[in-house]
Design a protein around this motif. Structure first.
Motif, PDB file in Angstrom:
ATOM      1  N   GLN A   1      27.496  39.586  55.232  1.00  0.00           N
ATOM      2  CA  GLN A   1      28.317  40.396  54.516  1.00  0.00           C
ATOM      3  C   GLN A   1      27.744  41.744  53.891  1.00  0.00           C
ATOM      4  OE1 GLN A   1      30.740  37.680  52.142  1.00  0.00           O
ATOM      5  NE2 GLN A   1      31.977  37.212  54.068  1.00  0.00           N
TER       6      GLN A   1
ATOM      7  N   ASN B   1      25.688  48.765  56.484  1.00  0.00           N
ATOM      8  CA  ASN B   1      25.918  49.762  57.575  1.00  0.00           C
ATOM      9  C   ASN B   1      27.022  50.403  57.949  1.00  0.00           C
ATOM     10  OD1 ASN B   1      23.556  48.309  58.496  1.00  0.00           O
ATOM     11  ND2 ASN B   1      24.310  46.873  59.725  1.00  0.00           N
ATOM     12  N   ARG B   2      28.383  50.016  57.414  1.00  0.00           N
ATOM     13  CA  ARG B   2      29.435  50.938  57.405  1.00  0.00           C
ATOM     14  C   ARG B   2      29.286  52.239  56.356  1.00  0.00           C
ATOM     15  NH1 ARG B   2      32.729  46.007  56.686  1.00  0.00           N
ATOM     16  NH2 ARG B   2      32.665  46.534  54.517  1.00  0.00           N
ATOM     17  N   VAL B   3      28.715  51.902  55.277  1.00  0.00           N
ATOM     18  CA  VAL B   3      28.365  53.119  54.397  1.00  0.00           C
ATOM     19  C   VAL B   3      27.326  53.809  55.008  1.00  0.00           C
ATOM     20  CG1 VAL B   3      27.296  53.588  52.264  1.00  0.00           C
ATOM     21  CG2 VAL B   3      28.792  51.969  52.198  1.00  0.00           C
ATOM     22  N   GLU B   4      26.286  53.536  55.657  1.00  0.00           N
ATOM     23  CA  GLU B   4      25.284  54.330  56.137  1.00  0.00           C
ATOM     24  C   GLU B   4      25.932  55.133  57.590  1.00  0.00           C
ATOM     25  OE1 GLU B   4      20.728  54.019  57.951  1.00  0.00           O
ATOM     26  OE2 GLU B   4      22.034  52.304  57.971  1.00  0.00           O
ATOM     27  N   SER B   5      26.639  54.462  58.177  1.00  0.00           N
ATOM     28  CA  SER B   5      27.545  54.937  59.570  1.00  0.00           C
ATOM     29  C   SER B   5      28.209  56.132  59.064  1.00  0.00           C
ATOM     30  CB  SER B   5      28.012  53.962  60.179  1.00  0.00           C
ATOM     31  OG  SER B   5      28.774  54.532  61.124  1.00  0.00           O
ATOM     32  N   GLU B   6      29.166  55.931  57.941  1.00  0.00           N
ATOM     33  CA  GLU B   6      30.052  57.158  57.518  1.00  0.00           C
ATOM     34  C   GLU B   6      29.276  58.184  56.774  1.00  0.00           C
ATOM     35  OE1 GLU B   6      33.240  58.995  57.247  1.00  0.00           O
ATOM     36  OE2 GLU B   6      33.157  57.247  58.187  1.00  0.00           O
TER      37      GLU B   6
ATOM     38  N   THR C   1      26.629  44.300  56.507  1.00  0.00           N
ATOM     39  CA  THR C   1      27.674  44.761  57.232  1.00  0.00           C
ATOM     40  C   THR C   1      28.331  46.058  56.382  1.00  0.00           C
ATOM     41  OG1 THR C   1      28.364  42.728  58.444  1.00  0.00           O
ATOM     42  CG2 THR C   1      29.882  44.398  58.434  1.00  0.00           C
ATOM     43  N   SER C   2      28.389  45.641  55.181  1.00  0.00           N
ATOM     44  CA  SER C   2      28.907  46.789  54.183  1.00  0.00           C
ATOM     45  C   SER C   2      28.036  47.978  54.221  1.00  0.00           C
ATOM     46  CB  SER C   2      29.102  46.124  52.753  1.00  0.00           C
ATOM     47  OG  SER C   2      30.195  45.225  52.812  1.00  0.00           O
TER      48      SER C   2
ATOM     49  N   ASP D   1      36.569  57.390  50.175  1.00  0.00           N
ATOM     50  CA  ASP D   1      36.386  55.798  50.756  1.00  0.00           C
ATOM     51  C   ASP D   1      35.224  55.345  50.730  1.00  0.00           C
ATOM     52  OD1 ASP D   1      39.566  55.887  51.021  1.00  0.00           O
ATOM     53  OD2 ASP D   1      39.244  56.229  53.291  1.00  0.00           O
ATOM     54  N   VAL D   2      34.095  56.132  51.357  1.00  0.00           N
ATOM     55  CA  VAL D   2      32.749  55.870  51.186  1.00  0.00           C
ATOM     56  C   VAL D   2      32.044  55.511  49.595  1.00  0.00           C
ATOM     57  CG1 VAL D   2      30.302  56.763  51.594  1.00  0.00           C
ATOM     58  CG2 VAL D   2      32.282  56.940  53.274  1.00  0.00           C
TER      59      VAL D   2
ATOM     60  N   GLU E   1      33.404  52.357  48.605  1.00  0.00           N
ATOM     61  CA  GLU E   1      32.692  51.301  49.393  1.00  0.00           C
ATOM     62  C   GLU E   1      31.355  51.244  48.758  1.00  0.00           C
ATOM     63  OE1 GLU E   1      31.973  48.470  52.662  1.00  0.00           O
ATOM     64  OE2 GLU E   1      33.909  49.622  52.240  1.00  0.00           O
TER      65      GLU E   1
END
Length: 118
Positions: A50, A56-61, A53-54, A11-12, A15
């Motif tokens: 946007q 940040n989601r990738v970095e977090s995961e 945000t994308s 999923d990452v 993304e």
């Protein structure tokens, strides 16, 4: 557990591909908007938010996956690990076997000492 981790990494990866496509589109939009006499700043801000945000989601995961792999690689307990419990059990079985052998040797020695005919 491992399948969930692999699925999360897939999923990452998807993304990341979307973020790269978004970056290309965003750069085109930025150039197009800046070439106009009156640029639409709110459109640029919305798209930039946007994109961030994308990212940040990738970095977090990815950070979560790296933390997990760090725990696994350093031998720290982690969810789903049975290695420590198996190792403790095997060591207990080894100690029990050693004690059984030593008690057998001690019993044989005692029998030899108490039975003068042998």
């Amino acid at each position: 557990m491992a399948n969930d981790r692999l699925r999360a990494l897939e999923d990452v990866e998807k993304e990341i591909a979307l973020v790269l496509q978004s970056a290309v589109c965003l750069s085109g939009t930025i150039v197009l908007e800046l070439s106009k006499e009156k640029a639409n700043a709110s459109l640029l801000d919305r798209q930039l938010n946007q994109f961030q945000t994308s990212i940040n989601r990738v970095e977090s995961e990815l950070s979560a996956q790296i933390r997990y792999l760090t725990q696994v690689a350093t031998g720290q307990p982690h969810e789903g690990s049975t290695y420590s419990a198996r190792k403790d059990c095997q060591m207990a079985l080894n100690r029990a076997e050693y004690a059984r052998v030593k008690l057998g040797e001690l019993g044989h020695t005692c029998e030899t000492m108490l039975d003068p005919q042998t």
